[in-house]
Design a protein around this motif. Structure first.
Motif, PDB file in Angstrom:
ATOM      1  N   TRP A 190       1.377  -1.232   0.229  1.00  0.00           N
ATOM      2  CA  TRP A 190      -0.147   0.011  -0.293  1.00  0.00           C
ATOM      3  C   TRP A 190       0.911   1.414  -0.293  1.00  0.00           C
ATOM      4  O   TRP A 190       1.947   1.626   0.381  1.00  0.00           O
ATOM      5  N   SER A 191       0.487   2.563  -0.781  1.00  0.00           N
ATOM      6  CA  SER A 191       0.881   3.734  -0.639  1.00  0.00           C
ATOM      7  C   SER A 191       0.530   3.839   0.876  1.00  0.00           C
ATOM      8  O   SER A 191      -0.435   3.891   0.687  1.00  0.00           O
TER       9      SER A 191
ATOM     10  N   GLN B 142      11.442  -2.815  -2.442  1.00  0.00           N
ATOM     11  CA  GLN B 142      12.372  -1.794  -1.401  1.00  0.00           C
ATOM     12  C   GLN B 142      12.171  -0.796  -0.475  1.00  0.00           C
ATOM     13  O   GLN B 142      11.470  -0.831   0.492  1.00  0.00           O
ATOM     14  N   ARG B 143      11.355   0.219  -0.365  1.00  0.00           N
ATOM     15  CA  ARG B 143      10.289   1.051  -0.166  1.00  0.00           C
ATOM     16  C   ARG B 143       9.928   2.276  -1.093  1.00  0.00           C
ATOM     17  O   ARG B 143       9.766   2.233  -1.958  1.00  0.00           O
ATOM     18  N   TRP B 144       8.909   3.391  -0.228  1.00  0.00           N
ATOM     19  CA  TRP B 144       8.071   3.971  -0.879  1.00  0.00           C
ATOM     20  C   TRP B 144       8.986   5.248  -0.784  1.00  0.00           C
ATOM     21  O   TRP B 144       9.729   5.707   0.198  1.00  0.00           O
TER      22      TRP B 144
ATOM     23  N   GLN C 128      -4.110   5.936  -1.409  1.00  0.00           N
ATOM     24  CA  GLN C 128      -4.156   5.919  -2.539  1.00  0.00           C
ATOM     25  C   GLN C 128      -3.985   5.558  -4.124  1.00  0.00           C
ATOM     26  O   GLN C 128      -4.486   5.088  -4.714  1.00  0.00           O
ATOM     27  N   TYR C 129      -3.079   4.353  -3.371  1.00  0.00           N
ATOM     28  CA  TYR C 129      -2.222   3.427  -4.668  1.00  0.00           C
ATOM     29  C   TYR C 129      -2.496   2.115  -4.200  1.00  0.00           C
ATOM     30  O   TYR C 129      -2.023   2.012  -3.007  1.00  0.00           O
ATOM     31  N   LEU C 130      -2.391   0.259  -4.566  1.00  0.00           N
ATOM     32  CA  LEU C 130      -1.740  -0.517  -4.527  1.00  0.00           C
ATOM     33  C   LEU C 130      -0.963  -1.199  -4.955  1.00  0.00           C
ATOM     34  O   LEU C 130      -1.722  -1.141  -6.743  1.00  0.00           O
ATOM     35  N   LEU C 131       0.047  -1.397  -4.629  1.00  0.00           N
ATOM     36  CA  LEU C 131       1.164  -2.209  -6.008  1.00  0.00           C
ATOM     37  C   LEU C 131       0.716  -3.687  -5.763  1.00  0.00           C
ATOM     38  O   LEU C 131       1.268  -4.569  -4.660  1.00  0.00           O
TER      39      LEU C 131
ATOM     40  N   CYS D 181       8.217   4.646  -5.368  1.00  0.00           N
ATOM     41  CA  CYS D 181       7.868   3.328  -4.953  1.00  0.00           C
ATOM     42  C   CYS D 181       9.575   2.802  -5.803  1.00  0.00           C
ATOM     43  O   CYS D 181       9.634   3.200  -7.011  1.00  0.00           O
ATOM     44  N   TYR D 182       9.881   2.227  -5.412  1.00  0.00           N
ATOM     45  CA  TYR D 182      11.724   1.758  -5.184  1.00  0.00           C
ATOM     46  C   TYR D 182      11.311   0.323  -5.453  1.00  0.00           C
ATOM     47  O   TYR D 182      11.438  -0.216  -4.651  1.00  0.00           O
ATOM     48  N   LEU D 183      11.991   0.321  -6.663  1.00  0.00           N
ATOM     49  CA  LEU D 183      11.719  -1.760  -6.835  1.00  0.00           C
ATOM     50  C   LEU D 183      13.520  -2.704  -7.059  1.00  0.00           C
ATOM     51  O   LEU D 183      13.736  -1.296  -8.143  1.00  0.00           O
TER      52      LEU D 183
END
Length: 846
Positions: free
Chosen positions: A318-319, A397-399, A323-326, A406-408
């Motif tokens: 979750w963000s 990885q993180r927001w 507001q966003y779901l990854l 976000c980071y992947l």
């Protein structure tokens, strides 16, 4: 063809006598300092245990740079004699530890007879009321398997029981191994490694309890109270405790309004307010699902034992603003299992068929598709997968600090591309912040060569070998550019100890940073994150490990080499020497062995590069005779392997040497922690194993020391070293005359996927077959013993049988030793170890 077992009565008896004699192990004294600091962090005391039960207590004042006795032992002994009504020796006080008190002239003395307060100025000793301080060790059953730490330490075991006990080491696999008996009221000192497990057993075979060695001091008092309070955890499994499946639940959105779940493989949401449900996707299937599955972790070797999650658990993030779901949609692949027969299970007569998940090079692994959903209208925002194809791993990885990105982390299969990716939530745009590439391999699986640390001000710290050496780089997340190299030079950053974001400083261990020293020595360093003011904080010519004071104003520096017993110093935070603390006394070891291992350096295959190794001579070494040479090999590219720190005992190296050999250990090209070019020799070329360097090194040693007979050279190793040992008599049989290969991965297509694809890439083309012992078994020259444990769960034991079949087909003469009930490392069991030594005696001696 296979040879029959031989009767080796005299040799077996000699080995047995040696092993019994070895139970009275020579000790090293003054080799460790465990500081106990006062509240202000300016003073500490430590205890030194000496021969015949003697001990010293030392007080160090870090501000003054002084080191003095912590007690007037003669006066304390006199007072203890009065209080206890028995003789007390000043050099063996019945005191285990001290404690600082508010009054600096006083010390609390704690031991088996109780707690006392010593007033140095008044010369008085007062016993505190109450029972003696409890110092019983905590025991547990069943014993845990030993871990894999390389941090050596020592156990000081006092048997307070009224009967003799036997001490056993509990390996990661296989049966516990005896390390001798401890008589009542006796003290036993045992070298070991942190995370190694030790079991106490009565002479009738009853298990009393076990404990795991910790870093630092291990003072174990075995008492009846320890046994009475043993903690029993039946059915314990390795690894951290996991939540039972029925208790698992998906995390709700940060605002608490929604909870995701999987239903018929698709991604659904449930309202926390009215429990209504709706589907975010409809295109998933059992073979490409949103379910969080453990198959990927098992496939890439992260956790072979991981069981699957409940069907409703999803892999989502979750963000921060909800507001966003990854979400991560993952394919399912056929999961390979290794099967083996347990011929002699402990709970039944009939054998058992066992199996476990185990992916191998070239096998399909799960692939992830990133899906992004906007909660305001429940619409999907497409995310490009162009920078994430052919995944080995793809991990969140993180927001970002503002929650808008976000980071992947993406690791491409074949390990030639490693990317830090940024995903913009509003648009789904993907860009590479860091795009690391290599024509050979990126050593992602190493602690130290993979570093990703998040810094303030939209920056990150990243490790790379792009310069030819492992160094740290600071990146700007906004621009995606390198801010600066934090470190540089012809040396490697080994591992990070600490980052102080406020001061912009980093502390780390560096390897090879001091010219003229062994390039594998680790030194402790500090630098600014802007790349300035690199400072080496340690000095001595050795392998260093440091321990900070609580406030980091001082540190203890302990360094040693295989030929230098540990030296411990106190230094301030700038690396300035405050005072010398202890220089270890290894007289007993030297007297027992005659000498310590010798470091030796020779040029490698190119005539330029220094190759480092060590020489072990037999206990009864005679300078007027020649000895066959036996190399103990392990050429796994994940590390360097020749020991660098002092050891009191050397196990199989000395057992073999004492049978009439000179044993050597060498780090050739293809192993880690020299230059990238040095390491790259292993790429798609594991059969090389540094052999041209090893042969040159042994010949150079024989040229210097006439006692080494380079016409009679043997070799042995286990696991990757087993593959190497057999490889020696396939591709270098003109030099190596005999080999013992234990639990080897004789064809890298048969071994675990992560380790082999790290160096060999994907199983495509001919290079796997070209590096295979099995495919090249017909090249065998010289004598060979293959050893395997039937219960090996690290390397598929079938690979040993396959190479044996090829040897039979090629009509080659060899020995095959199968150890029933043994796991990985079967040759280190007492019986197989004796077979190995006997094989070398027969093969290399007249």
């Amino acid at each position: 063809m296979l040879r029959n077992c031989r009767t080796l009565t005299l040799l077996s008896f000699a080995l047995f006598v040696h092993q019994v004699a070895a139970s009275a192990q020579p000790q090293v004294y003054r080799d460790r300092v465990e500081p106990h600091w006062n509240k202000s962090g300016t003073q500490f005391w430590y205890r030194v245990d000496l021969p015949k039960g003697r001990r010293e207590f030392t007080l160090v004042d870090a501000e003054k740079g002084t080191k003095v006795p912590a007690l007037d032992s003669a006066k304390v002994a006199e007072k203890l004699k009065e209080l206890l009504g028995r003789d007390v020796s000043a050099d063996s006080l019945p005191i285990d530890e001290l404690e600082f008190l508010e009054d600096p002239s006083q010390r609390k003395l704690i031991g088996p007879d109780g707690t006392f307060v010593w007033n140095e100025q008044a010369g008085t000793l007062t016993k505190e009321a109450g029972e003696p301080a409890a110092a019983d060790m905590k025991l547990e059953l069943p014993p845990r398997p030993s871990g894999s730490s390389s941090d050596d330490t020592e156990l000081v075991i006092v048997n307070h029981l009224s009967f003799e006990v036997e001490l056993f080491w509990v390996p990661a696999e296989g049966e516990a191994r005896s390390y001798g008996r401890i008589a009542p009221n006796a003290t036993h000192r045992q070298h070991t490694f942190a995370s190694h497990s030790w079991l106490f057993r009565k002479l009738d075979g009853t298990n009393l309890g076990s404990a795991v060695a910790a870093r630092g001091s291990n003072q174990w008092n075995l008492t009846q109270k320890s046994i009475d309070n043993v903690q029993r955890a039946e059915g314990r499994r390795r690894g951290r405790r996991r939540q039972p499946p029925e208790a698992m639940e998906n995390a709700a959105s940060p605002d608490g309004k929604w909870r995701p779940f999987a239903k018929e493989s698709n991604l659904w949401l449930r309202s926390s307010e009215d429990q209504s449900e709706f589907a975010l996707t409809t295109d998933a299937s059992p073979s490409n699902s949103f379910r969080r599955d453990a198959q990927r972790a098992r496939a890439v070797g992260m956790d072979y034992e991981r069981t699957d999650f409940p069907d409703h658990i999803v892999d989502v993030q979750w963000s921060p603003d909800s507001q966003y779901l990854l979400a991560f949609q993952t394919t399912q692949v056929e999961e390979r299992r290794v099967h083996y027969i347990e011929s002699s299970p402990s709970d039944q007569l009939q054998p058992k068929l066992q199996s476990y998940p185990y992916q191998k090079p070239g096998d399909a692994i799960p692939q992830i598709t990133v899906r992004l959903f906007r909660m305001s209208d429940r619409k999907e925002i497409p995310v490009s997968m162009d920078l994430m194809t052919n995944q080995w791993a793809l991990d969140f990885q993180r927001w970002s600090d503002d929650g808008k990105k976000c980071y992947l982390l993406f690791n491409q299969r074949g390990h030639q591309a490693l990317r830090l990716l940024e995903v913009t939530l509003e648009t789904g745009a993907v860009r590479a912040i860091i795009d690391e590439s290599s024509k050979t391999f990126i050593h992602y699986s190493s602690d130290g060569k993979f570093e990703l640390r998040w810094l303030p001000n939209q920056q990150t710290l990243w490790a790379s070998e792009r310069s030819g050496w492992n160094h740290l780089y600071r990146y700007n997340l906004e621009s995606g550019g390198v801010v600066n190299a934090v470190t540089s030079g012809d040396w490697n950053v080994r591992r990070i100890e600490r980052i102080d974001e406020a001061t912009g400083q980093i502390w780390f261990y560096a390897i090879g940073i001091i010219p003229g020293q062994d390039p594998y020595h680790e030194h402790f360093c500090r630098a600014n994150l802007d790349g300035s003011k690199l400072t080496v904080l340690t000095e001595g010519d050795g392998f260093h490990a440091i321990t900070w004071s609580p406030d980091r104003r001082w540190f203890l520096d302990r360094y040693s080499r295989v030929d230098l017993p540990p030296v411990t110093e106190l230094r301030d935070s700038e690396g300035k020497l405050v005072c010398a603390l202890e220089t270890a006394d290894a007289a007993e070891v030297i007297q027992d062995r005659g000498s310590l291992p010798e470091r030796f350096v020779a040029k490698g295959r190119d005539g330029v590069t220094d190759i480092w190794g060590i020489i072990h001579r037999p206990k009864d070494f005679d300078a007027d005779r020649q000895y066959p040479v036996i190399e103990n090999i392990y050429a796994g590219p994940h590390d360097h392997h020749v020991p660098k720190e002092f050891r009191a005992g050397w196990g199989h190296q000395h057992r073999i040497a004492d049978a009439g050999f000179i044993v050597v250990q060498i780090d050739g090209m293809g192993t880690a922690w020299r230059s990238k070019a040095f390491h790259d020799v292993c790429w798609k070329n594991l059969k090389d194993a540094g052999f041209p360097d090893r042969v040159a090194w042994i010949k150079a040693a024989a040229a210097k020391y006439s006692q080494l007979d380079s016409t009679r050279v043997g070799i042995y190793g286990g696991s990757a070293g087993g593959q190497n040992a057999m490889g020696a008599v396939l591709w270098h049989g003109d030099f190596y005359k005999a080999a013992v290969a234990d639990c080897g991965c004789h064809d890298n297509r048969m071994d675990k996927i992560w380790w082999n694809e790290q160096w060999m890439g994907v199983n495509e083309g001919e290079h796997y077959a070209q590096n295979s012992n099995m495919e090249n078994a017909h090249l065998l020259q010289g004598k060979l013993m293959l050893v395997v444990g039937e219960l090996d769960r690290n390397v598929d034991p079938a690979t040993t049988m396959q190479v044996a079949k090829k040897l039979v087909a090629a009509d080659k003469d060899f020995d095959l030793v199968i150890v029933p009930g043994a796991g990985h490392g079967a040759c280190e069991t007492p019986w197989a170890s004796k077979r190995r030594t006997a094989f070398f005696v027969e093969s290399l001696t007249p």
